[in-house]
Design an enzyme around this catalytic site. Structure first.
Site, mmCIF file in Angstrom:
data_model
loop_
_atom_site.group_PDB
_atom_site.id
_atom_site.type_symbol
_atom_site.label_atom_id
_atom_site.label_comp_id
_atom_site.label_asym_id
_atom_site.label_seq_id
_atom_site.Cartn_x
_atom_site.Cartn_y
_atom_site.Cartn_z
ATOM 1 N N ASP A 13 2.575 0.570 51.430
ATOM 2 C CA ASP A 13 3.337 -0.271 50.509
ATOM 3 C C ASP A 13 2.411 -1.282 49.844
ATOM 4 O O ASP A 13 1.452 -1.748 50.462
ATOM 5 C CB ASP A 13 4.442 -0.999 51.289
ATOM 6 C CG ASP A 13 5.519 -1.569 50.389
ATOM 7 O OD1 ASP A 13 5.521 -1.262 49.184
ATOM 8 O OD2 ASP A 13 6.367 -2.331 50.892
ATOM 9 N N HIS A 30 -1.651 3.048 42.420
ATOM 10 C CA HIS A 30 -1.488 4.302 43.164
ATOM 11 C C HIS A 30 -2.819 5.026 43.332
ATOM 12 O O HIS A 30 -3.097 5.595 44.385
ATOM 13 C CB HIS A 30 -0.475 5.198 42.455
ATOM 14 C CG HIS A 30 0.916 4.659 42.448
ATOM 15 N ND1 HIS A 30 1.523 4.173 43.596
ATOM 16 C CD2 HIS A 30 1.831 4.514 41.449
ATOM 17 C CE1 HIS A 30 2.751 3.759 43.296
ATOM 18 N NE2 HIS A 30 2.952 3.945 42.013
ATOM 19 N N LEU A 124 -8.212 16.046 63.094
ATOM 20 C CA LEU A 124 -7.095 15.157 62.804
ATOM 21 C C LEU A 124 -6.072 15.929 62.002
ATOM 22 O O LEU A 124 -6.423 16.651 61.062
ATOM 23 C CB LEU A 124 -7.555 13.931 61.998
ATOM 24 C CG LEU A 124 -6.436 13.041 61.424
ATOM 25 C CD1 LEU A 124 -5.807 12.210 62.536
ATOM 26 C CD2 LEU A 124 -6.958 12.134 60.316
#
Length: 228
Positions: A13, A30, A124
């Site tokens: 956020d 973004h 991962l």
């Protein structure tokens, strides 16, 4: 109890606020946020975190301005796939989480290629929550069971119909930019998760921030309804 941080969930956020503070369009925030994601992935690997789920685009984010939505879809189509080589070098396997409905065909093509080309990486697992909502996840799972004739359901049955049921429930959910809410993120699997809220805007997160997050988690005592 074992307090190992296996699965970290992040609500990313603050991209828009970061851009506004610098006099830039929201799209610039973004793009910078994607750069932060790359740093955070490296941080998760450094901290031996096995699963990382990031909230990229919610089922409610379609309400945002059309231009912003188009830009985000282009990021999913081009920029994420463009990181294939880097993801491979890091040993990152990408998985998708969320409904495929409404996602543009080009975005799905790019995302599906990313998933396919990273499927053998095992250092991962990065779960990208795109067009994702916790309510939607549960509803889709239950409807799948109904279609198969189930009259009663259990937690295990519901979870077995999730997009990636092999990924364990999230241990720690953190959110950037100071907001303190889940925003429909991982509702089913967050039943016994720990939570952390941090003021730093998402584009300012890096490897060191993941170290901070893990250290905060290690201070928690998880009881899962019992006594320690």
């Amino acid at each position: 109890m074992d307090n190992e941080l296996v699965h970290l969930g992040i609500i990313m956020d603050g991209n828009g606020r970061w851009a506004k503070a610098k006099g830039l369009p929201r799209t610039a925030g973004h793009l910078e946020g994607l750069k932060s994601l790359k740093k955070v992935v490296r941080g998760a690997i450094n901290e031996n975190i096995r699963y990382l789920t990031v909230y990229c685009f919610s089922t409610e984010n379609w309400k945002r301005p059309e231009e912003e939505v188009r830009y985000l879809m282009a990021l999913f189509t081009n920029k994420i796939y463009g990181e294939i080589r880097a993801l491979g070098e890091l040993g990152v396997q990408v998985r998708l989480l969320g409904s495929r409905d409404r996602l543009p065909e080009k975005a799905l093509e790019g995302l599906d290629r990313t998933v396919q080309e990273t499927k053998d990486n095992d250092r991962l697992t990065l779960q990208l929550a795109i067009n994702y909502g916790g309510y939607d996840e549960i509803i889709r799972a239950v409807n799948s069971l109904i279609r198969d004739g189930y009259k009663e359901v259990t937690c295990d049955l519901i979870r077995s119909r999730f997009d990636n049921p092999d990924i364990p429930p999230v241990d720690f959910i953190v959110r950037s930019a100071g907001e303190q809410r889940l925003s429909n993120f991982l509702l089913f699997d967050s039943g016994y998760s720990e939570f952390g809220f941090y003021d730093k805007l998402w584009p300012d997160w890096d490897e060191e921030m993941i170290h901070v997050v893990k250290q905060d988690y290690l201070k928690r005592t998880r009881k899962f309804g019992g006594l320690v």
